[in-house]
Design an enzyme around this catalytic site. Structure first.
Site, PDB file in Angstrom:
ATOM      1  N   LYS A   1       1.588  -4.180   6.431  1.00 65.87           N
ATOM      2  CA  LYS A   1       2.147  -4.176   5.071  1.00 65.87           C
ATOM      3  C   LYS A   1       3.647  -3.877   5.101  1.00 65.87           C
ATOM      4  CE  LYS A   1      -1.653  -4.669   2.558  1.00 65.87           C
ATOM      5  NZ  LYS A   1      -1.871  -5.788   1.651  1.00 65.87           N
TER       6      LYS A   1
ATOM      7  N   SER B   1      -1.595   3.092  10.614  1.00 66.25           N
ATOM      8  CA  SER B   1      -2.534   2.199  11.319  1.00 66.25           C
ATOM      9  C   SER B   1      -1.859   0.841  11.494  1.00 66.25           C
ATOM     10  CB  SER B   1      -3.831   2.013  10.515  1.00 66.25           C
ATOM     11  OG  SER B   1      -3.605   1.154   9.404  1.00 66.25           O
TER      12      SER B   1
ATOM     13  N   TYR C   1      -3.019  -1.849  10.447  1.00 66.34           N
ATOM     14  CA  TYR C   1      -3.130  -2.485   9.119  1.00 66.34           C
ATOM     15  C   TYR C   1      -1.953  -2.066   8.228  1.00 66.34           C
ATOM     16  CZ  TYR C   1      -3.929  -2.263   4.168  1.00 66.34           C
ATOM     17  OH  TYR C   1      -3.717  -2.307   2.821  1.00 66.34           O
ATOM     18  N   HIS C   2      -1.762  -0.734   8.095  1.00 69.78           N
ATOM     19  CA  HIS C   2      -0.687  -0.275   7.215  1.00 69.78           C
ATOM     20  C   HIS C   2       0.672  -0.790   7.707  1.00 69.78           C
ATOM     21  CE1 HIS C   2      -3.812   2.742   5.935  1.00 69.78           C
ATOM     22  NE2 HIS C   2      -3.255   2.547   4.771  1.00 69.78           N
TER      23      HIS C   2
ATOM     24  N   THR D   1       0.828  -1.209   0.000  1.00 68.66           N
ATOM     25  CA  THR D   1       0.000   0.000   0.000  1.00 68.66           C
ATOM     26  C   THR D   1       0.861   1.256   0.000  1.00 68.66           C
ATOM     27  OG1 THR D   1      -1.631   1.235   1.251  1.00 68.66           O
ATOM     28  CG2 THR D   1      -0.210  -0.177   2.533  1.00 68.66           C
TER      29      THR D   1
HETATM   30  P1  NAD Z   1     -11.033  -7.496   0.157  1.00 67.72           P
HETATM   31  O1  NAD Z   1     -11.254  -7.558   1.623  1.00 67.72           O
HETATM   32  O2  NAD Z   1     -12.173  -7.145  -0.728  1.00 67.72           O
HETATM   33  O3  NAD Z   1     -10.435  -8.890  -0.366  1.00 67.72           O
HETATM   34  C1  NAD Z   1      -9.445  -9.604   0.324  1.00 67.72           C
HETATM   35  C2  NAD Z   1      -9.736 -11.091   0.126  1.00 67.72           C
HETATM   36  O4  NAD Z   1      -8.716 -11.836   0.789  1.00 67.72           O
HETATM   37  C3  NAD Z   1     -11.071 -11.506   0.744  1.00 67.72           C
HETATM   38  O5  NAD Z   1     -11.855 -12.210  -0.196  1.00 67.72           O
HETATM   39  C4  NAD Z   1     -10.657 -12.386   1.929  1.00 67.72           C
HETATM   40  O6  NAD Z   1     -11.607 -13.421   2.188  1.00 67.72           O
HETATM   41  C5  NAD Z   1      -9.300 -12.921   1.477  1.00 67.72           C
HETATM   42  N1  NAD Z   1      -8.400 -13.288   2.595  1.00 67.72           N
HETATM   43  C6  NAD Z   1      -8.061 -12.522   3.669  1.00 67.72           C
HETATM   44  N2  NAD Z   1      -7.249 -13.205   4.480  1.00 67.72           N
HETATM   45  C7  NAD Z   1      -7.055 -14.420   3.913  1.00 67.72           C
HETATM   46  C8  NAD Z   1      -6.326 -15.590   4.302  1.00 67.72           C
HETATM   47  N3  NAD Z   1      -5.629 -15.635   5.447  1.00 67.72           N
HETATM   48  N4  NAD Z   1      -6.346 -16.675   3.480  1.00 67.72           N
HETATM   49  C9  NAD Z   1      -7.063 -16.654   2.322  1.00 67.72           C
HETATM   50  N5  NAD Z   1      -7.792 -15.580   1.915  1.00 67.72           N
HETATM   51  C10 NAD Z   1      -7.777 -14.478   2.712  1.00 67.72           C
HETATM   52  O7  NAD Z   1      -9.812  -6.488  -0.101  1.00 67.72           O
HETATM   53  P2  NAD Z   1      -9.412  -5.691  -1.438  1.00 67.72           P
HETATM   54  O8  NAD Z   1      -9.962  -4.330  -1.340  1.00 67.72           O
HETATM   55  O9  NAD Z   1      -9.679  -6.527  -2.619  1.00 67.72           O
HETATM   56  O10 NAD Z   1      -7.844  -5.592  -1.233  1.00 67.72           O
HETATM   57  C11 NAD Z   1      -7.004  -6.626  -1.741  1.00 67.72           C
HETATM   58  C12 NAD Z   1      -5.549  -6.310  -1.423  1.00 67.72           C
HETATM   59  O11 NAD Z   1      -5.187  -5.068  -2.033  1.00 67.72           O
HETATM   60  C13 NAD Z   1      -5.266  -6.165   0.064  1.00 67.72           C
HETATM   61  O12 NAD Z   1      -4.026  -6.759   0.362  1.00 67.72           O
HETATM   62  C14 NAD Z   1      -5.209  -4.676   0.271  1.00 67.72           C
HETATM   63  O13 NAD Z   1      -4.369  -4.368   1.337  1.00 67.72           O
HETATM   64  C15 NAD Z   1      -4.670  -4.182  -1.049  1.00 67.72           C
HETATM   65  N6  NAD Z   1      -5.112  -2.808  -1.355  1.00 67.72           N
HETATM   66  C16 NAD Z   1      -6.444  -2.513  -1.477  1.00 67.72           C
HETATM   67  C17 NAD Z   1      -6.827  -1.201  -1.756  1.00 67.72           C
HETATM   68  C18 NAD Z   1      -8.271  -0.796  -1.881  1.00 67.72           C
HETATM   69  O14 NAD Z   1      -8.526   0.430  -2.038  1.00 67.72           O
HETATM   70  N7  NAD Z   1      -9.227  -1.703  -1.850  1.00 67.72           N
HETATM   71  C19 NAD Z   1      -5.843  -0.221  -1.924  1.00 67.72           C
HETATM   72  C20 NAD Z   1      -4.492  -0.560  -1.787  1.00 67.72           C
HETATM   73  C21 NAD Z   1      -4.143  -1.863  -1.504  1.00 67.72           C
HETATM   74  N1  USQ Z   2     -11.422   9.596   4.689  1.00 68.84           N
HETATM   75  C1  USQ Z   2     -12.360  10.583   4.893  1.00 68.84           C
HETATM   76  N2  USQ Z   2     -13.669  10.229   4.903  1.00 68.84           N
HETATM   77  C2  USQ Z   2     -14.080   8.939   4.706  1.00 68.84           C
HETATM   78  C3  USQ Z   2     -13.117   7.940   4.482  1.00 68.84           C
HETATM   79  C4  USQ Z   2     -11.787   8.295   4.488  1.00 68.84           C
HETATM   80  O1  USQ Z   2     -12.027  11.759   5.057  1.00 68.84           O
HETATM   81  O2  USQ Z   2     -15.298   8.698   4.744  1.00 68.84           O
HETATM   82  C5  USQ Z   2      -9.985   9.943   4.653  1.00 68.84           C
HETATM   83  C6  USQ Z   2      -9.147   9.225   5.695  1.00 68.84           C
HETATM   84  O3  USQ Z   2      -9.116   9.957   6.915  1.00 68.84           O
HETATM   85  C7  USQ Z   2      -7.807   9.130   4.990  1.00 68.84           C
HETATM   86  C8  USQ Z   2      -8.153   9.057   3.517  1.00 68.84           C
HETATM   87  O4  USQ Z   2      -9.494   9.532   3.403  1.00 68.84           O
HETATM   88  O5  USQ Z   2      -7.081  10.307   5.190  1.00 68.84           O
HETATM   89  C9  USQ Z   2      -8.092   7.660   2.937  1.00 68.84           C
HETATM   90  O6  USQ Z   2      -8.907   6.800   3.712  1.00 68.84           O
HETATM   91  P1  USQ Z   2      -9.568   5.488   3.062  1.00 68.84           P
HETATM   92  O7  USQ Z   2     -10.461   4.865   4.082  1.00 68.84           O
HETATM   93  O8  USQ Z   2     -10.127   5.812   1.740  1.00 68.84           O
HETATM   94  O9  USQ Z   2      -8.277   4.611   2.780  1.00 68.84           O
HETATM   95  P2  USQ Z   2      -7.265   3.880   3.780  1.00 68.84           P
HETATM   96  O10 USQ Z   2      -7.774   3.745   5.147  1.00 68.84           O
HETATM   97  O11 USQ Z   2      -5.928   4.505   3.611  1.00 68.84           O
HETATM   98  O12 USQ Z   2      -7.242   2.408   3.174  1.00 68.84           O
HETATM   99  C10 USQ Z   2      -7.563   2.100   1.816  1.00 68.84           C
HETATM  100  C11 USQ Z   2      -7.724   0.602   1.714  1.00 68.84           C
HETATM  101  C12 USQ Z   2      -6.391  -0.052   2.060  1.00 68.84           C
HETATM  102  C13 USQ Z   2      -5.284   0.513   1.199  1.00 68.84           C
HETATM  103  C14 USQ Z   2      -5.229   2.042   1.259  1.00 68.84           C
HETATM  104  C15 USQ Z   2      -4.307   2.641   0.220  1.00 68.84           C
HETATM  105  O13 USQ Z   2      -8.746   0.146   2.592  1.00 68.84           O
HETATM  106  O14 USQ Z   2      -6.501  -1.453   1.871  1.00 68.84           O
HETATM  107  O15 USQ Z   2      -4.062  -0.006   1.611  1.00 68.84           O
HETATM  108  O16 USQ Z   2      -6.547   2.556   0.951  1.00 68.84           O
HETATM  109  S1  USQ Z   2      -3.468   4.067   0.822  1.00 68.84           S
HETATM  110  O17 USQ Z   2      -4.470   5.000   1.360  1.00 68.84           O
HETATM  111  O18 USQ Z   2      -2.749   4.648  -0.278  1.00 68.84           O
HETATM  112  O19 USQ Z   2      -2.590   3.599   1.884  1.00 68.84           O
END
Ligand code: NAD
Ligand code: USQ
Length: 388
Positions: free
Chosen positions: A185, A179, A181-182, A144
């Site tokens: 990564k 966070s 979560y982050h 991320t």
């Molecule tokens: P999502 O929650 O929609 O999908 C993740 C999938 O992984 C789910 O189907 C879940 O069941 C599966 N999973 C989780 N843990 C598992 C495990 N231990 N074994 C097998 N399967 C497992 O998430 P997404 O939005 O599709 O994100 C996918 C990836 O991309 C993540 O790693 C996330 O961090 C990254 N990412 C997402 C975004 C975003 O905006 N959605 C942005 C940047 C990075």
């Molecule tokens: N935010 C708002 N209002 C909202 C939601 C979010 O102001 O209703 C703000 C947050 O405070 C933050 C920014 O928007 O500053 C981004 O938040 P987000 O919830 O859109 O994204 P984030 O929590 O960073 O996580 C999402 C995905 C994660 C991925 C990440 C990419 O859930 O899996 O890793 O985006 S990044 O942001 O580049 O790290």
């Protein structure tokens, strides 16, 4: 080429699996479906009605004649993981299978631990499986942009060359995530870097920005193939949330001043970036890092764009004033490089009025499914006064 998509039942993974299958790759999905379980536990649901994975895959086969194998199980169960890999024999592993919500990871100790164990141990298992049985396989791992945080200098793609006391080296770029979560990564990135170095594995770490949109060519083919679209305060992300909020005329939830700037990309570019990464594998012993986003936006600016588009469609939408539940800079420098995927041939879908309009129309179509009680954020980053 045989590609195993781990997390292929999720938002990015489902779109990617279908896209690659359509392109002629031999695709399998591995997923333990835990995301559906977490939704149930939290009482939230995707805006869109997603079918069970088996039905989705059957419909894909009926429509296109293409088969996607399915392995239902957890990558934290090493025997299951090895068994699936032995059966499928992938050339590339695309790893989306993690807990990906920052607010989820900040709910309490249990959710922080769950996030880090699920993500870090899962990835470590994949690395060991590759070392033992598939040393030539290419790992494409979803990281991320949030690993970098918001430093007051330009963000490079994974590495930075530093001169210090007359000496010079190229080192992993400093990480300041916001966070648990982050942070998971960042821990993954360190483990992958180390594994590539000591075992000669090949990997690409895609530092992806916030993904928006829902339709890809493949998921739009049939209602049964529809992708998930999260809007709740835990799993919903900024732009997608704003469009769904606008569709029901809920004030747009900009947190704090809204000056937070992030990298964003269209889900149609996510799938293409994955294809570019697997088509051009990393060298043995190398962890490559690509910053996977196409544009940078401030959160308030995005809300303004959605408000304007919604107003044009006759909706009455305000930008709300919400205390920021997160601890983050609301006004900061942010300038990240993103040339490596462009150099490989990425032709971005930039955010346009028409994309916002189509997302708004999509949200309006399913707005009867919105649970309004799930929109406001409920998870706070702060230590509450009086708690230990
Ligand atoms: P999502 O929650 O929609 O999908 C993740 C999938 O992984 C789910 O189907 C879940 O069941 C599966 N999973 C989780 N843990 C598992 C495990 N231990 N074994 C097998 N399967 C497992 O998430 P997404 O939005 O599709 O994100 C996918 C990836 O991309 C993540 O790693 C996330 O961090 C990254 N990412 C997402 C975004 C975003 O905006 N959605 C942005 C940047 C990075
Ligand atoms: N935010 C708002 N209002 C909202 C939601 C979010 O102001 O209703 C703000 C947050 O405070 C933050 C920014 O928007 O500053 C981004 O938040 P987000 O919830 O859109 O994204 P984030 O929590 O960073 O996580 C999402 C995905 C994660 C991925 C990440 C990419 O859930 O899996 O890793 O985006 S990044 O942001 O580049 O790290």
């Amino acid at each position: 080429m045989r590609v195993l998509v781990i997390g292929g039942d999720g938002y990015c993974g489902w779109a990617t699996a279908l896209y690659l299958s359509n392109k002629g790759y031999d695709v399998a999905i591995l997923d333990n479906l835990v995301r559906r379980h977490w939704d149930l536990q939290l009482g939230v649901d995707t805006l869109t009605p997603i079918a069970p994975i088996q039905q989705r895959l059957q419909r894909w086969k009926d429509l296109t004649g293409k088969t996607i194998d399915l392995f239902v199980g957890d990558i934290n169960h090493y025997d299951f993981l090895i068994d699936a890999l032995q059966k499928f024999q992938p050339d590339s592993i695309v790893h989306f299978g993690e807990q990906r919500s920052a607010p989820f990871s900040m709910i309490d100790r249990e959710h922080a631990v769950l996030t880090q164990v699920n993500n870090v141990v899962g990835t470590l298992n994949i690395l060991y499986a590759m070392r033992e049985h598939f040393p030539e396989c290419h790992l494409v791992k979803l990281g991320t942009m949030g690993e970098y945080g918001t430093p007051n200098i330009d963000i490079e793609e994974g590495y930075i060359t530093i001169e210090h006391n007359g000496r010079k080296d190229t080192l992993p770029y400093p990480k300041q995530p916001g966070s648990f979560y982050h942070l998971s990564k960042v821990h993954d990135s360190h483990n992958i870097y180390f594994a590539c170095k000591i075992w000669g594995l090949r990997a690409t770490d895609l530092h992806q920005g916030v993904v928006y949109g829902v339709l890809t060519e493949e998921t739009g083919m049939d209602e049964m193939l529809i992708n998930r679209l999260d809007y709740d305060g835990v799993f919903g992300t900024a732009l997608n949330r704003f469009c769904i909020q606008a569709a029901i005329e809920h004030p747009l939830t900009v947190y704090g001043k809204g000056g937070q700037t992030r990298g964003f990309l269209d889900i149609r570019d996510t799938v293409r970036c994955i294809e570019l990464a697997i088509a051009h594998p990393a060298e043995a012993g190398q962890l490559r890092v690509f910053n996977q986003f196409t544009e940078m936006f401030g959160v308030r600016d995005l809300a303004m764009m959605v408000k304007q588009a919604a107003t044009g469609m006759g909706l009455d939408v305000e930008i709300g004033q919400f205390d920021n539940p997160r601890v983050e800079l609301e006004d900061h420098y942010f300038n990240a490089k993103n040339t490596k995927l462009l150099d490989l041939g990425l032709d971005p879908h930039y955010l346009s009025d028409s994309l916002i309009d189509s997302l708004l129309n999509f949200a309006i179509k399913y707005k009867h499914r919105v649970d309004k009680t799930q929109i406001l954020p409920k998870v706070s980053w702060r230590r509450e006064v009086g708690t230990k």
